[in-house]
Design a protein around this motif. Sequence first.
Motif, PDB file in Angstrom:
ATOM      1  N   LEU A  13      26.254  36.818  57.680  1.00 35.84           N
ATOM      2  CA  LEU A  13      26.813  38.144  57.915  1.00 35.84           C
ATOM      3  C   LEU A  13      28.246  38.096  57.410  1.00 35.84           C
ATOM      4  CD1 LEU A  13      25.439  38.765  61.522  1.00 35.84           C
ATOM      5  CD2 LEU A  13      24.565  39.710  59.377  1.00 35.84           C
ATOM      6  N   ASP A  14      28.516  38.852  56.373  1.00 38.21           N
ATOM      7  CA  ASP A  14      29.784  38.742  55.655  1.00 38.21           C
ATOM      8  C   ASP A  14      30.738  39.842  56.089  1.00 38.21           C
ATOM      9  OD1 ASP A  14      31.827  38.302  53.920  1.00 38.21           O
ATOM     10  OD2 ASP A  14      30.635  38.445  52.088  1.00 38.21           O
ATOM     11  N   PHE A  15      31.703  39.482  56.936  1.00 34.14           N
ATOM     12  CA  PHE A  15      32.747  40.409  57.369  1.00 34.14           C
ATOM     13  C   PHE A  15      34.093  40.022  56.780  1.00 34.14           C
ATOM     14  CE2 PHE A  15      29.621  40.162  60.885  1.00 34.14           C
ATOM     15  CZ  PHE A  15      29.117  41.458  60.790  1.00 34.14           C
ATOM     16  N   HIS A  16      34.048  39.330  55.663  1.00 28.99           N
ATOM     17  CA  HIS A  16      35.274  38.904  54.999  1.00 28.99           C
ATOM     18  C   HIS A  16      36.046  40.124  54.504  1.00 28.99           C
ATOM     19  CE1 HIS A  16      37.824  36.993  51.880  1.00 28.99           C
ATOM     20  NE2 HIS A  16      37.733  35.935  52.645  1.00 28.99           N
ATOM     21  N   ASP A  17      37.374  40.011  54.507  1.00 30.58           N
ATOM     22  CA  ASP A  17      38.240  41.098  54.057  1.00 30.58           C
ATOM     23  C   ASP A  17      38.029  41.335  52.568  1.00 30.58           C
ATOM     24  OD1 ASP A  17      40.168  42.952  53.530  1.00 30.58           O
ATOM     25  OD2 ASP A  17      41.864  41.728  54.198  1.00 30.58           O
ATOM     26  N   GLU A  18      37.433  42.467  52.213  1.00 33.40           N
ATOM     27  CA  GLU A  18      37.140  42.750  50.809  1.00 33.40           C
ATOM     28  C   GLU A  18      38.386  43.009  49.984  1.00 33.40           C
ATOM     29  OE1 GLU A  18      34.410  45.947  50.648  1.00 33.40           O
ATOM     30  OE2 GLU A  18      32.774  44.849  51.605  1.00 33.40           O
ATOM     31  N   ASP A  19      39.500  43.322  50.655  1.00 34.69           N
ATOM     32  CA  ASP A  19      40.725  43.606  49.917  1.00 34.69           C
ATOM     33  C   ASP A  19      41.458  42.338  49.507  1.00 34.69           C
ATOM     34  OD1 ASP A  19      40.326  46.318  50.175  1.00 34.69           O
ATOM     35  OD2 ASP A  19      41.395  46.407  52.083  1.00 34.69           O
ATOM     36  N   GLU A  20      41.058  41.192  50.057  1.00 32.52           N
ATOM     37  CA  GLU A  20      41.733  39.934  49.729  1.00 32.52           C
ATOM     38  C   GLU A  20      41.284  39.441  48.365  1.00 32.52           C
ATOM     39  OE1 GLU A  20      42.239  35.413  51.488  1.00 32.52           O
ATOM     40  OE2 GLU A  20      41.440  37.028  52.720  1.00 32.52           O
ATOM     41  N   VAL A  21      42.230  39.152  47.482  1.00 36.45           N
ATOM     42  CA  VAL A  21      41.941  38.697  46.130  1.00 36.45           C
ATOM     43  C   VAL A  21      42.336  37.232  46.006  1.00 36.45           C
ATOM     44  CG1 VAL A  21      42.396  39.035  43.677  1.00 36.45           C
ATOM     45  CG2 VAL A  21      42.356  40.998  45.220  1.00 36.45           C
ATOM     46  N   LEU A  22      41.444  36.432  45.484  1.00 37.49           N
ATOM     47  CA  LEU A  22      41.720  35.002  45.331  1.00 37.49           C
ATOM     48  C   LEU A  22      42.427  34.769  43.999  1.00 37.49           C
ATOM     49  CD1 LEU A  22      38.367  33.540  46.587  1.00 37.49           C
ATOM     50  CD2 LEU A  22      40.544  33.600  47.788  1.00 37.49           C
TER      51      LEU A  22
END
Length: 319
Positions: free
Chosen positions: A283-292
């Motif tokens: 279940l992916d609740f990672h911050d989509e706005d974070e850019v690597l």
Amino acid sequence: MRKILACLSLLSLISFSLQAQYTETINSNRPGESQGGYAVGRGVLQLEAGPYFGNDDHALYREETDILGASYGLRYGLLTENLELNIFGSFQAETTTIRIGNTDEEFKRSNFRTNTIGAKYLVFDPYKNAKEDKPNLYSWKANQRFKWKTLIPAISVYGGANFSFGDNPYLYEGEGKFSPKAAIITQNNWGRWVLVMNFIADKFTEEFPTYGAIATVTHAVTPKFAVFGEYQGYISDIYADDILRGGAAYLLMDNLQVDISGLVNFKDTPQRWQIAGGFSYRLDFHDEDEVLEDSYDGPRDRRKQRSQDSGFQFEEDSD
């Protein structure tokens, strides 16, 4: 137990200092036994589980054991990309047949074979802030030269606690129901190949500690299909062995992987084989706005960056 919890709390407090690699597809420890060097990613909740069956044939004791069980793992990325909290375990039922004179006697037992809660923390990532090697326009030989820096692995540390409740037949006489476990984990990513090493000290406060190592090599055959081979060695006065595993995994979708594997060992006290299958789902609740922007994984386009765990480094299809 309080010392172990204190150590886990300390890991949480220092976990803000680094950035690891979150990936677009699931990264799983299955179907191997090793842990990969990277965490699942902040805000990611992941389940890894599956049944297994097999047989132990002990030539010296003239006994044969049929085994049916299920293993599970629950992983969660907390606070930062570097920190993962997890729990791993297995429930196992056995039927042992012992030859006594001219008759066969059966004995059954079942319980949780293992249960371990812990935390994994990435302390060094060689891809952090790495820059792409530019080709030498004047020397073909220079471009083909082996790059020694690719031998530098990512390094993680793991600390956890084994626990058991009630009258568990899998504990030897005098073994405590709570004991520590620690590991150093390394990982090298070489394009379609991944090498993971685990160096483990288990139950080292007990009368009979176990020390071991696991080496897992994974190869992505296609963007969705990968195979692996694994060696695991145990050293203990209770049980020592050398085990080989092999298997494959298939990526059904970005958040779902299925797998199959098997194992054999090298001795007859007991001689072992097992077959396992299972799945990994996140279940992916990672911050989509974070850019690597500060992680790099070789000369591939960032859009092709995929799973970085022990497992199965699947690569993105070409655009």
